[in-house]
Design a protein around this motif. Structure first.
Motif, PDB file in Angstrom:
ATOM      1  N   ARG A  50      11.318  36.336  16.539  1.00  0.00           N
ATOM      2  CA  ARG A  50      12.445  35.407  16.465  1.00  0.00           C
ATOM      3  C   ARG A  50      12.368  34.541  15.210  1.00  0.00           C
ATOM      4  O   ARG A  50      13.387  34.267  14.568  1.00  0.00           O
ATOM      5  N   SER A  51      11.154  34.132  14.849  1.00  0.00           N
ATOM      6  CA  SER A  51      10.985  33.260  13.689  1.00  0.00           C
ATOM      7  C   SER A  51      11.155  34.002  12.367  1.00  0.00           C
ATOM      8  O   SER A  51      11.198  33.368  11.309  1.00  0.00           O
ATOM      9  N   MET A  52      11.258  35.324  12.412  1.00  0.00           N
ATOM     10  CA  MET A  52      11.382  36.135  11.197  1.00  0.00           C
ATOM     11  C   MET A  52      12.815  36.543  10.898  1.00  0.00           C
ATOM     12  O   MET A  52      13.097  37.113   9.838  1.00  0.00           O
ATOM     13  N   ILE A  53      13.741  36.264  11.816  1.00  0.00           N
ATOM     14  CA  ILE A  53      15.119  36.733  11.701  1.00  0.00           C
ATOM     15  C   ILE A  53      15.930  35.779  10.833  1.00  0.00           C
ATOM     16  O   ILE A  53      15.753  34.562  10.902  1.00  0.00           O
ATOM     17  N   GLY A  54      16.834  36.341  10.016  1.00  0.00           N
ATOM     18  CA  GLY A  54      17.778  35.480   9.325  1.00  0.00           C
ATOM     19  C   GLY A  54      18.047  35.797   7.872  1.00  0.00           C
ATOM     20  O   GLY A  54      19.038  35.332   7.323  1.00  0.00           O
ATOM     21  N   GLU A  55      17.195  36.559   7.223  1.00  0.00           N
ATOM     22  CA  GLU A  55      17.403  36.852   5.806  1.00  0.00           C
ATOM     23  C   GLU A  55      17.436  38.353   5.542  1.00  0.00           C
ATOM     24  O   GLU A  55      17.095  38.808   4.453  1.00  0.00           O
ATOM     25  N   GLY A  56      17.853  39.107   6.540  1.00  0.00           N
ATOM     26  CA  GLY A  56      18.001  40.538   6.363  1.00  0.00           C
ATOM     27  C   GLY A  56      16.808  41.328   6.867  1.00  0.00           C
ATOM     28  O   GLY A  56      15.721  40.788   7.102  1.00  0.00           O
ATOM     29  N   VAL A  57      17.038  42.647   7.027  1.00  0.00           N
ATOM     30  CA  VAL A  57      16.025  43.527   7.607  1.00  0.00           C
ATOM     31  C   VAL A  57      14.790  43.627   6.712  1.00  0.00           C
ATOM     32  O   VAL A  57      13.658  43.601   7.185  1.00  0.00           O
ATOM     33  N   LYS A  58      15.004  43.721   5.415  1.00  0.00           N
ATOM     34  CA  LYS A  58      13.870  43.881   4.503  1.00  0.00           C
ATOM     35  C   LYS A  58      12.934  42.684   4.562  1.00  0.00           C
ATOM     36  O   LYS A  58      11.700  42.840   4.583  1.00  0.00           O
ATOM     37  N   LYS A  59      13.490  41.493   4.612  1.00  0.00           N
ATOM     38  CA  LYS A  59      12.655  40.292   4.697  1.00  0.00           C
ATOM     39  C   LYS A  59      11.918  40.266   6.031  1.00  0.00           C
ATOM     40  O   LYS A  59      10.747  39.872   6.099  1.00  0.00           O
ATOM     41  N   LEU A  60      12.577  40.714   7.096  1.00  0.00           N
ATOM     42  CA  LEU A  60      11.915  40.772   8.395  1.00  0.00           C
ATOM     43  C   LEU A  60      10.743  41.742   8.370  1.00  0.00           C
ATOM     44  O   LEU A  60       9.669  41.450   8.903  1.00  0.00           O
ATOM     45  N   VAL A  61      10.935  42.906   7.759  1.00  0.00           N
ATOM     46  CA  VAL A  61       9.851  43.880   7.641  1.00  0.00           C
ATOM     47  C   VAL A  61       8.681  43.284   6.866  1.00  0.00           C
ATOM     48  O   VAL A  61       7.518  43.406   7.271  1.00  0.00           O
ATOM     49  N   GLU A  62       8.983  42.620   5.778  1.00  0.00           N
ATOM     50  CA  GLU A  62       7.937  41.989   4.976  1.00  0.00           C
ATOM     51  C   GLU A  62       7.163  40.968   5.805  1.00  0.00           C
ATOM     52  O   GLU A  62       5.919  40.930   5.785  1.00  0.00           O
ATOM     53  N   ARG A  63       7.875  40.145   6.568  1.00  0.00           N
ATOM     54  CA  ARG A  63       7.224  39.123   7.384  1.00  0.00           C
ATOM     55  C   ARG A  63       6.415  39.744   8.520  1.00  0.00           C
ATOM     56  O   ARG A  63       5.346  39.235   8.879  1.00  0.00           O
ATOM     57  N   ALA A  64       6.937  40.825   9.099  1.00  0.00           N
ATOM     58  CA  ALA A  64       6.234  41.472  10.207  1.00  0.00           C
ATOM     59  C   ALA A  64       4.882  42.022   9.756  1.00  0.00           C
ATOM     60  O   ALA A  64       3.865  41.859  10.449  1.00  0.00           O
ATOM     61  N   PHE A  65       4.845  42.660   8.608  1.00  0.00           N
ATOM     62  CA  PHE A  65       3.578  43.195   8.114  1.00  0.00           C
ATOM     63  C   PHE A  65       2.633  42.076   7.688  1.00  0.00           C
ATOM     64  O   PHE A  65       1.420  42.161   7.905  1.00  0.00           O
ATOM     65  N   GLU A  79       9.367  51.619   1.356  1.00  0.00           N
ATOM     66  CA  GLU A  79       9.146  52.735   2.284  1.00  0.00           C
ATOM     67  C   GLU A  79       9.310  52.278   3.734  1.00  0.00           C
ATOM     68  O   GLU A  79       9.988  52.922   4.551  1.00  0.00           O
ATOM     69  N   ALA A  80       8.689  51.145   4.067  1.00  0.00           N
ATOM     70  CA  ALA A  80       8.772  50.624   5.432  1.00  0.00           C
ATOM     71  C   ALA A  80      10.189  50.189   5.777  1.00  0.00           C
ATOM     72  O   ALA A  80      10.655  50.354   6.906  1.00  0.00           O
ATOM     73  N   ASN A  81      10.893  49.647   4.800  1.00  0.00           N
ATOM     74  CA  ASN A  81      12.274  49.222   5.032  1.00  0.00           C
ATOM     75  C   ASN A  81      13.169  50.422   5.335  1.00  0.00           C
ATOM     76  O   ASN A  81      14.050  50.348   6.201  1.00  0.00           O
ATOM     77  N   ARG A  82      12.943  51.530   4.645  1.00  0.00           N
ATOM     78  CA  ARG A  82      13.723  52.752   4.923  1.00  0.00           C
ATOM     79  C   ARG A  82      13.426  53.250   6.337  1.00  0.00           C
ATOM     80  O   ARG A  82      14.337  53.685   7.061  1.00  0.00           O
ATOM     81  N   ALA A  83      12.170  53.201   6.729  1.00  0.00           N
ATOM     82  CA  ALA A  83      11.814  53.621   8.082  1.00  0.00           C
ATOM     83  C   ALA A  83      12.452  52.707   9.124  1.00  0.00           C
ATOM     84  O   ALA A  83      12.947  53.156  10.163  1.00  0.00           O
ATOM     85  N   MET A  84      12.463  51.415   8.837  1.00  0.00           N
ATOM     86  CA  MET A  84      13.032  50.442   9.771  1.00  0.00           C
ATOM     87  C   MET A  84      14.530  50.663   9.953  1.00  0.00           C
ATOM     88  O   MET A  84      15.064  50.470  11.058  1.00  0.00           O
ATOM     89  N   ALA A  85      15.215  51.071   8.901  1.00  0.00           N
ATOM     90  CA  ALA A  85      16.662  51.296   8.999  1.00  0.00           C
ATOM     91  C   ALA A  85      16.978  52.320  10.073  1.00  0.00           C
ATOM     92  O   ALA A  85      17.883  52.137  10.897  1.00  0.00           O
TER      93      ALA A  85
END
Length: 231
Positions: A50-65, A79-85
């Protein structure tokens, strides 16, 4: 009251999506954890995501890792962003719910003649699919996803693009969101902004410098009248 309050009822209201109109955190958490599992990493909690949401999927992926202790290089992030899509495309609506009062408030504003726009950092196709799922797409005269512009929020570009489609100038519009990203984008676009409690902000809503804090979407029509009377 904030700096850019409109004079009279707004001709257009722009809405953020995640944390404002929908509670998508459970689906986003499921998608993020499926991605992390591909990389042999343990799952994150709903509160973390929840705290990672708000600036797009790529930013969320970066924060998750980063939260998993494995910060990514730019190439690995792409690479991870493409997989997440692909993963998130399977997790758009399974666990997602409308925020209380969302459908009713949109219907009321639409019926009153106010033009509605959606401005989100979520990909355009995903945003439209979610609105269609909840039978809300027909309410919106403009739907602007994060990949519809070069720079997403907190840039003003998606707000200005949506208002261009709606045919309404910034001074006759209002932004409704839940986070610092929404407030910054609205300020940069010259649009007054209302912030909803209960969203995904990482700081207290009182510290976001919004023109008004609203308890929930059902209170928005009354909040508009309050802002108008205070203008």
């Amino acid at each position: 009251m904030g700096r850019n309050v409109f004079d009279g009822q707004p001709r257009a209201v722009l809405f953020d999506l995640d944390g404002t109109l929908i509670d998508s955190a459970p689906d986003i958490t499921a998608a993020a954890n499926e991605l992390l599992e591909l990389y042999g990493l343990p799952p994150l909690t709903l509160t973390q995501v929840r705290s990672m949401i708000g600036e797009g999927v790529k930013k969320l992926v970066e924060r998750a890792f980063a939260a998993s202790g494995v910060p990514l290089s730019q190439d690995r992030l792409e690479e991870a962003n493409r997989a997440m899509a692909g993963i998130y495309a399977r997790h758009l609506t399974g666990l997602t719910e409308l925020m209380p009062g969302a459908a009713e408030t949109l219907a009321q504003l639409h019926a009153s003649g106010i033009r509605l726009g959606l401005v989100t950092n979520k990909p355009q196709l995903a945003a439209r699919s979610i609105l269609l799922h909840f039978h809300l797409a027909e309410r919106f005269g403009a739907i602007v996803g994060g990949d519809a512009v070069v720079r997403g929020k907190p840039s003003p570009d998606p707000l200005l693009f949506a208002l261009e489609q709606l045919g309404v100038p910034p001074e006759e519009a209002l932004m409704v969101g839940d986070s610092a990203t929404d407030v910054a984008a609205a300020r940069a676009a010259g649009v007054p902004v209302v912030v909803m409690r209960g969203g995904y902000t990482r700081v207290p809503v009182e510290e976001l410098d919004a023109d008004l804090v609203c308890e929930g979407l059902a209170d928005l029509p009354a909040a508009l009248r309050h802002m108008r009377s205070a203008a």
